[in-house]
Scaffold this motif. Sequence first.
Motif, mmCIF file in Angstrom:
data_model
loop_
_atom_site.group_PDB
_atom_site.id
_atom_site.type_symbol
_atom_site.label_atom_id
_atom_site.label_comp_id
_atom_site.label_asym_id
_atom_site.label_seq_id
_atom_site.Cartn_x
_atom_site.Cartn_y
_atom_site.Cartn_z
ATOM 1 N N VAL A 20 -42.471 -74.133 11.640
ATOM 2 C CA VAL A 20 -41.133 -74.681 11.246
ATOM 3 C C VAL A 20 -41.224 -76.300 12.323
ATOM 4 O O VAL A 20 -41.567 -76.016 13.386
ATOM 5 C CB VAL A 20 -39.547 -74.247 11.716
ATOM 6 N N ASP A 21 -40.899 -77.204 11.511
ATOM 7 C CA ASP A 21 -41.032 -78.656 12.024
ATOM 8 C C ASP A 21 -39.885 -79.481 12.173
ATOM 9 O O ASP A 21 -39.494 -79.706 10.769
ATOM 10 C CB ASP A 21 -42.212 -79.357 11.510
ATOM 11 N N VAL A 22 -39.135 -79.522 12.986
ATOM 12 C CA VAL A 22 -38.006 -79.952 12.859
ATOM 13 C C VAL A 22 -37.557 -81.511 13.650
ATOM 14 O O VAL A 22 -38.170 -81.519 14.632
ATOM 15 C CB VAL A 22 -36.905 -79.397 13.836
ATOM 16 N N ASP A 23 -36.977 -82.164 12.770
ATOM 17 C CA ASP A 23 -36.812 -83.619 13.323
ATOM 18 C C ASP A 23 -35.328 -84.091 12.637
ATOM 19 O O ASP A 23 -35.390 -84.652 11.542
ATOM 20 C CB ASP A 23 -37.733 -84.688 13.053
ATOM 21 N N VAL A 24 -34.368 -84.029 13.420
ATOM 22 C CA VAL A 24 -32.996 -84.111 12.517
ATOM 23 C C VAL A 24 -32.088 -84.867 13.403
ATOM 24 O O VAL A 24 -31.809 -84.735 14.786
ATOM 25 C CB VAL A 24 -32.406 -82.797 12.460
ATOM 26 N N SER A 25 -31.457 -86.046 12.689
ATOM 27 C CA SER A 25 -30.291 -86.611 13.375
ATOM 28 C C SER A 25 -29.320 -86.835 12.312
ATOM 29 O O SER A 25 -29.241 -87.585 11.386
ATOM 30 C CB SER A 25 -30.681 -88.107 13.424
ATOM 31 N N HIS A 26 -28.282 -85.746 12.563
ATOM 32 C CA HIS A 26 -27.255 -85.784 11.426
ATOM 33 C C HIS A 26 -26.168 -86.314 11.889
ATOM 34 O O HIS A 26 -25.697 -86.174 13.307
ATOM 35 C CB HIS A 26 -27.070 -84.180 11.171
ATOM 36 N N ARG A 27 -25.449 -86.810 10.970
ATOM 37 C CA ARG A 27 -23.933 -87.448 11.467
ATOM 38 C C ARG A 27 -22.739 -86.697 10.309
ATOM 39 O O ARG A 27 -23.102 -86.184 9.306
ATOM 40 C CB ARG A 27 -23.827 -88.871 10.998
ATOM 41 N N TYR A 28 -21.621 -86.458 11.223
ATOM 42 C CA TYR A 28 -20.728 -85.964 10.103
ATOM 43 C C TYR A 28 -19.739 -87.084 9.975
ATOM 44 O O TYR A 28 -19.032 -87.477 11.104
ATOM 45 C CB TYR A 28 -19.797 -84.645 11.046
ATOM 46 N N GLY A 29 -19.611 -87.765 8.902
ATOM 47 C CA GLY A 29 -18.993 -89.046 8.784
ATOM 48 C C GLY A 29 -19.730 -90.176 9.882
ATOM 49 O O GLY A 29 -20.596 -90.365 9.468
ATOM 50 N N THR A 30 -18.706 -90.465 10.623
ATOM 51 C CA THR A 30 -19.499 -91.684 11.375
ATOM 52 C C THR A 30 -19.850 -90.934 12.766
ATOM 53 O O THR A 30 -20.479 -91.600 13.549
ATOM 54 C CB THR A 30 -18.443 -92.595 11.863
ATOM 55 N N LEU A 31 -19.524 -89.567 12.905
ATOM 56 C CA LEU A 31 -19.677 -88.955 14.175
ATOM 57 C C LEU A 31 -21.214 -88.314 14.298
ATOM 58 O O LEU A 31 -21.452 -87.501 13.357
ATOM 59 C CB LEU A 31 -18.686 -87.973 14.409
ATOM 60 N N PRO A 32 -21.878 -88.768 15.169
ATOM 61 C CA PRO A 32 -23.222 -88.276 15.374
ATOM 62 C C PRO A 32 -23.262 -87.020 15.933
ATOM 63 O O PRO A 32 -22.617 -86.539 16.955
ATOM 64 C CB PRO A 32 -24.015 -89.126 16.455
ATOM 65 N N VAL A 33 -23.929 -85.900 15.177
ATOM 66 C CA VAL A 33 -23.858 -84.507 15.593
ATOM 67 C C VAL A 33 -24.955 -84.357 16.469
ATOM 68 O O VAL A 33 -25.180 -83.748 17.637
ATOM 69 C CB VAL A 33 -23.671 -83.504 14.161
ATOM 70 N N HIS A 34 -26.260 -84.823 15.938
ATOM 71 C CA HIS A 34 -27.556 -84.407 16.432
ATOM 72 C C HIS A 34 -28.287 -85.550 16.512
ATOM 73 O O HIS A 34 -28.226 -86.683 15.583
ATOM 74 C CB HIS A 34 -28.452 -83.319 15.555
ATOM 75 N N ASP A 35 -28.775 -85.898 17.776
ATOM 76 C CA ASP A 35 -29.330 -87.038 18.062
ATOM 77 C C ASP A 35 -30.833 -87.026 18.611
ATOM 78 O O ASP A 35 -31.094 -86.782 19.264
ATOM 79 C CB ASP A 35 -28.528 -87.701 19.397
ATOM 80 N N GLY A 36 -31.630 -87.307 17.113
ATOM 81 C CA GLY A 36 -32.892 -86.845 17.135
ATOM 82 C C GLY A 36 -33.376 -85.820 17.735
ATOM 83 O O GLY A 36 -34.093 -85.685 18.783
ATOM 84 N N LEU A 37 -32.766 -84.645 17.276
ATOM 85 C CA LEU A 37 -33.436 -83.423 17.835
ATOM 86 C C LEU A 37 -34.927 -83.014 17.037
ATOM 87 O O LEU A 37 -35.052 -83.164 15.876
ATOM 88 C CB LEU A 37 -32.656 -82.184 16.984
ATOM 89 N N LYS A 38 -35.943 -82.684 18.212
ATOM 90 C CA LYS A 38 -37.370 -82.749 17.294
ATOM 91 C C LYS A 38 -37.836 -81.658 18.045
ATOM 92 O O LYS A 38 -37.983 -81.662 19.522
ATOM 93 C CB LYS A 38 -37.865 -84.201 17.941
ATOM 94 N N PHE A 39 -38.280 -80.669 17.494
ATOM 95 C CA PHE A 39 -39.205 -79.307 18.003
ATOM 96 C C PHE A 39 -39.621 -78.918 17.060
ATOM 97 O O PHE A 39 -39.445 -78.847 15.660
ATOM 98 C CB PHE A 39 -38.230 -78.706 18.777
ATOM 99 N N THR A 40 -40.823 -78.079 17.274
ATOM 100 C CA THR A 40 -41.712 -77.191 16.260
ATOM 101 C C THR A 40 -41.299 -75.569 16.675
ATOM 102 O O THR A 40 -41.094 -75.539 17.896
ATOM 103 C CB THR A 40 -42.982 -77.492 16.252
ATOM 104 N N VAL A 41 -41.588 -75.003 15.672
ATOM 105 C CA VAL A 41 -41.427 -73.354 16.010
ATOM 106 C C VAL A 41 -42.572 -72.687 15.635
ATOM 107 O O VAL A 41 -43.180 -72.940 14.514
ATOM 108 C CB VAL A 41 -40.136 -72.731 15.496
#
Lengths: 266, 241
Positions: A20-41
Amino acid sequence: MAATLTKPAAEAPDPRPVKVDVDVSHRYGTLPVHDGLKFTVRENEFLCLCGPSGCGKTTLLDILAGLLEPTGGRVLVHGEPVNPKRHNISFVFQEPSTLPWLSVRDNVAVGLRIKKRSADDVRSTVDDILGVVNLRGYENYYPHQISGGMKQRVAIARAFATDADVILMDEPFVSLDQPTRERMQAEVLSIWARKKGTVIFVTHNLEEAVFLGDRAIILSAKPARILADVRILLPRPRNTLSPEFTRLRAQFANLLNAAVPAGTGG
Amino acid sequence: MLLLWQVGAAEYRSPYLPGPGDIYSAFVELVRHGDILGNTLWANIGASVYRLLIGFGLGVVFGVPLGLLMGLYKSVYRNIRAVVEPFRFIPPIAWIPLAIILFTGLTRYAFLIFLGAFFPVFTAALIGVARVEPIHRKVTLVYGASKVYVLTHVVLPTVLPDILGGMRVGLGTAWMTIVAAELTGGSAIGLGRMMVNYSELLRIPEVVVAMVLIGLIGFLFNEILLLLEKYLFRWRWQVTL
């Protein structure tokens, strides 16, 4: 001393292939939830994700399962964007998730049936896994007839039955009492040792993370960033009362406390 | 209680206050020789039950899918709600004058019974869908389940107990409606019709026989559905009455 217990993941490359290769920056509306989460499994790795409550762990799992499209970034499984129809994902939820109208046997078979396995395959796989989770003899019980711990065992059996690419677990033992919880942790490890599988296990309980994980990622409060990504080198089976275990736990607790601004109460 | 009734009736000796004995002999007479129009008691019962099953069946066939659909697509339902809901408050009996003008024979009865059965079933399915737990959907969606799979394997099992409950309510309403519909005429046969015929002749024992049969048959249907519920939903704690 601490260096013998853990190693930053970056300094100790894992030879196993990336699952698994993860690189996620998710926002909920304008609220940032994940700020450049980057990791591999890696394949067959047991990864624990720890963080204070409200750091978007459950949202992250929905994204990892392909149930939620991140507003930024992507999740790749075997190099392809994750998709529940294409990939084989399993999920063990925090709340009871057995289907009350199905027997224990049929609950365990849900994933296999959706994946259209043959009837013979379903029967033998379910029989096998029921033995592993010690639910033989309860095949024909309905969820309301068994305890909360057993229901969670059914959910775990269901998750391991499909030989999933990734098994996601969202604080699966949080609602169980302490002794049951400890027994279930040991059981998950024995199922994992037998069935193999890539596990991403979310918890806010550091002891649980140190007991279970090959590796732990510590997340900050929202917006979640990675505070630490370490491999846990304690040999298995781990003793939660050993000085090494306690020291590692304290080390993680310090990291986590540093992440929570004073006075916010987590 | 029966004894008290028998004694009271014997004391009064009025043909309008029959005792249990009179009613029993009226029943035996109806079984042996049929009614004044020459229809056997069984033919009368059969005619009513047949109409019931047709109308009730239509109510279920339309009520369940429409209820599920409206439940799944709440926005659609919100838009048509103001049109659909008022119909629920028009008693089936109030449709009788219109039904007499619009339909004849079996169609008329089926229409009225349909109205009695449709809303309880429709409403039960509609409300039941809201009780589907998001986690149960998620369990199947994670494995890549299709919309159809979720509908047949998650929504339907959740809603089925509600639907069966709605069917029991609907059956009661439908059965009451059939008797009322038959009272208005249009056919020479049926329990309600038989009752009117005898009441016009002031033969109260036969009227009471018809009443008792209507009650017992309704009760019997209810029990059958209850047994079905107990069997189908043995995965639940218990079936509430």
